[in-house]
Enzyme design. Structure first.
Site, PDB file in Angstrom:
ATOM      1  N   ASP A  45      30.594 -30.555 -17.412  1.00 31.31           N
ATOM      2  CA  ASP A  45      30.265 -30.030 -16.352  1.00 31.31           C
ATOM      3  C   ASP A  45      28.932 -29.181 -15.681  1.00 31.31           C
ATOM      4  O   ASP A  45      28.455 -28.537 -16.872  1.00 31.31           O
ATOM      5  CB  ASP A  45      31.629 -29.155 -16.422  1.00 31.31           C
ATOM      6  CG  ASP A  45      31.783 -28.435 -15.571  1.00 31.31           C
ATOM      7  OD1 ASP A  45      32.630 -28.471 -14.239  1.00 31.31           O
ATOM      8  OD2 ASP A  45      31.658 -27.123 -16.014  1.00 31.31           O
ATOM      9  N   GLU A  92      28.185 -33.644 -13.128  1.00 34.85           N
ATOM     10  CA  GLU A  92      28.931 -33.103 -12.261  1.00 34.85           C
ATOM     11  C   GLU A  92      28.291 -32.376 -11.624  1.00 34.85           C
ATOM     12  O   GLU A  92      28.135 -30.926 -11.685  1.00 34.85           O
ATOM     13  CB  GLU A  92      30.276 -32.454 -12.323  1.00 34.85           C
ATOM     14  CG  GLU A  92      30.889 -32.267 -11.065  1.00 34.85           C
ATOM     15  CD  GLU A  92      30.902 -30.253 -11.368  1.00 34.85           C
ATOM     16  OE1 GLU A  92      31.278 -30.426 -10.502  1.00 34.85           O
ATOM     17  OE2 GLU A  92      30.654 -29.979 -12.511  1.00 34.85           O
TER      18      GLU A  92
END
Length: 716
Positions: free
Chosen positions: A442, A471
């Protein structure tokens, strides 16, 4: 006698040293009368160690930032390399591509072939995961140079002299040879030498027969068998290397390049409405995921969720009783990044989920979000790992105007960074120990680049099969830097590329641009954070067409489900990319999920994923080619496999509302149909059409099927 290795080493010319100044009265009389040698004129200059090395390697491609970062391939995927190599004069150059696994002593060498303009080409195929090295070496090949000159010689005397020169070159090759080849080359050398000498002693009266003998000698010297044998033992004493240590290459398993991802929130997996889902509920959903054809099941963070500053439904600042909070607000009194949320089950339940998924051909991907809720154990144990505000409180995460009051980011400038790095690596180590081999990371662009390079290299040194998905929806150069640092795959801007021109330009860049050797795209039409405006209250056709685009333009793609297959397109407010009642902040209930559910496109997704698996052309982006269409609402493109035996042509109506028709102009030969016409089988509908080189008429009705995915069946 010196050894061969010693003989290859050329002594450097010693540096000339000026004589020390000595008073003449200190010298003997005879010596004083002798003139001193003249000092060398001009400055003293060092000579190179390898002045006899004449080959030049001017460039080697591919390489990433001059070898600072690794080129990426998967096991069994060819690494095609070109080199610019030449020498002075007219001598012939030999060039080889060299490949070795890091830690191995010997290079695997592949002869490179000249393709014109001093450019050489070859391909090698790494056969194992891990870090490799590749480079190019070149040398002047005196045997091949002699052979090329002999081919042009016509004068009898010249041919005989050249034959004797060649005999000596063959004899030298015999000394480098081994086994039976050594004796065979020695015999050939002696035969060539003796025949040339004997012919050279002929009288004028014998010239007619000598002429025939010289022709025979020339033919023997130019024998392909002799050339093939001598080429096995070249003189490489003056070889040059592009890089003796080699350029870096990372080789991953196939799933790094070809994968289909399905994202699911475990807490929403329960069949019964109102109940918090568990790992066992996710396990019960696995057959559904497998039936749709996905091979990666990605779970958002599964750790304890912080209670301090917990967000409420739809990202409200104050949580109500029963609100479950955001899974990305990691950590509470139950534990942190190495623990599981008790409501989801036990660590053993998680291990059983991993085993059950693997049994169905699915890998579990776990979200790694290096950030903490205010009540994460790290905050208390290591307060210096977090940045403080002037009032002494910890700075929560912000991306103005967005604020994440329930999340504390790590401070990568902390003086205690070494301990923090080691602890964060241990998070990966823990979940690898639990059976996880894929991590979706993330927001990696908000953490130090140096950390990612170190931790990914360290993890993959121990576990080369581990894959990392970045991401990062941020600036292009930042996204590319993360890929260079080692991320196996990267999210893309696909979600925001909607018209034909945008799609063609962007995916041409991804497939053929400078990042193609290290940036592996993973295209997602939606994520829990991104409900793009074109999906807002969109009809069934837009979800189908966007899925086809993602799944065929990119070798790796994913969807956030069940919202995607259930055609969920309601934003929290007009113009927002946030879902209404987002699973990021609450438990949702999706009911029974099946391929034939009428409000779902799950069956269509299963068909697309089956097409992907059955057609090798769709396993890579390297061959992507766009074709012209007469209608801007039609986009057409094709891919073919490395052998050219499988080609898939896709045509998509990017207008989800109206029927669009027009001419699609294809290159039949490129598609493998050399006869100019071919059978085009639509794998989505089972229909077949007769197509031809050039223009072909297409009509796509969104309410019926917004795309063709066509397999080329050869000549019609």
């Amino acid at each position: 006698m010196p050894t061969e290795a010693q003989a290859d080493k050329k002594p450097r010319r010693p540096r000339a040293k000026p004589a020390a100044a000595v008073p003449a009265t200190d010298l003997p009389a005879a010596a004083a009368a002798t003139p001193a040698p003249a000092a060398p004129a001009g400055p003293v200059v060092d000579l190179p160690d390898e002045g006899q090395a004449r080959a030049v390697i001017d460039a080697v491609l591919p390489q990433v930032d001059a070898g600072r970062f690794a080129v990426k391939r998967v096991v069994g995927e060819a690494l095609a390399v070109t080199a610019h190599a030449f020498t002075d004069g007219h001598d012939k150059v030999r060039v080889r591509l060299c490949l070795r696994k890091e830690g191995a002593d010997a290079w695997q060498e592949t002869e490179m072939q000249a393709v014109g303009n001093d450019v050489w080409s070859a391909a090698c195929t790494p056969d194992a995961q891990g870090r490799w090295r590749y480079t190019v070496c070149a040398w002047v090949d005196h045997f091949q140079s002699w052979r090329a000159e002999l081919l042009r010689r016509l004068d009898l005397a010249d041919i005989l002299i050249a034959a004797r020169v060649g005999a000596e070159l063959v004899r030298q090759a015999s000394e480098r040879a081994e086994g039976d080849d050594r004796a065979r080359l020695a015999r050939l050398a002696e035969n060539l030498r003796s025949r040339a000498e004997q012919a050279g002693r002929a009288t004028i009266a014998e010239m007619d027969s000598v002429s025939q003998e010289v022709a025979s000698i020339k033919a023997a010297a130019l024998s392909e068998d002799l050339a093939a044998l001598a080429d096995l033992y070249p003189d490489r004493s003056h070889a040059v290397w592009w890089s003796p240590e080699g350029l870096p290459l990372v080789v991953d398993r196939e799933r790094a390049a070809f994968s289909s991802w399905y994202e699911m929130f475990p807490r929403s997996a329960a069949l019964e409405e109102g109940r918090h889902g568990t790992f066992k509920d996710v396990q019960a959903r696995l057959p559904y995921v497998a039936e749709m054809g996905f091979d990666v099941l990605y779970l958002p963070p599964i750790h304890p969720i912080g209670r301090a500053r917990r967000k409420g439904r739809n990202n409200t600042l104050v949580a109500q009783e029963g609100d479950v909070g955001s899974p990305w607000a990691i950590g509470a009194e139950e534990g942190g990044h190495k623990d599981v949320l008790p409501a989801l089950g036990t660590p053993e339940d998680f291990r059983e989920l991993v085993r059950a998924a693997n049994a169905l051909g699915i890998e579990l991907a776990l979200d790694i979000a290096f950030q903490c809720a205010p009540d994460h154990p790290y905050v208390k144990a290591h307060p210096d790992w977090f940045r403080k505000r002037p009032d002494g409180s910890v700075q929560y995460a912000e991306n103005p105007p967005k604020k994440y009051q329930d999340i504390y980011p790590f401070d990568f400038e902390t003086p205690d960074w070494r301990a923090m790095w080691l602890e964060l690596k241990s998070v990966f180590d823990h979940w690898i120990g639990e059976g996880v081999r894929i991590f979706r990371v993330d927001n990696p662009h908000t953490k130090a680049f140096a950390f990612w390079e170190w931790v990914i290299t360290a993890v993959k040194a121990e576990h080369p099969d581990v894959l990392f998905l970045a991401e990062a929806f941020t600036r292009p150069k930042v996204m590319h830097r993360l890929a260079k640092l080692g991320f196996s795959q990267s999210y893309t801007y696909f979600t925001w590329r909607n018209d034909r021109h945008e799609l063609m330009e962007y995916f041409t860049e991804l497939a053929h641009g400078p990042g193609a050797d290290y940036y592996r795209p993973n295209a997602w039409p939606n994520t829990p954070d991104i409900l793009n405006e074109h999906l807002h209250h969109g009809p069934r056709a837009i979800f189908m067409s966007r899925l086809v685009l993602a799944a065929t333009l990119s070798a790796s793609y994913g969807i956030y489900g069940p919202p995607y297959e259930l055609l969920q397109g309601e934003p929290v407010k007009p113009g927002s990319e946030e879902y209404m009642d987002s699973e990021k902040y609450q438990v949702r209930h999706w009911g029974e999920l099946t391929l034939d559910r009428p409000d779902s496109i799950a069956g269509f997704i299963a068909t697309v994923n089956r097409i992907r698996k059955e057609n090798a052309a769709l396993h890579s982006n390297a061959s992507l080619r766009f074709f012209d269409t007469s209608n801007p609402y039609l986009i057409a493109y094709a891919k073919r496999d490395a052998d050219g035996r499988n080609a898939v042509l896709t045509v998509v109506n990017i207008d989800a509302t109206f029927t669009q028709s027009g001419w699609v102009h294809v290159d039949a030969a490129w598609l493998g149909a050399d006869g100019g016409s071919f059978v085009a089988e639509d794998l989505l509908t089972g229909q077949s059409f007769q197509w031809q080189d050039g223009g072909n008429f297409v009509m796509l009705v969104p309410s019926q099927m917004p795309a063709h995915v066509i397999k080329i069946r050869g000549n019609a």
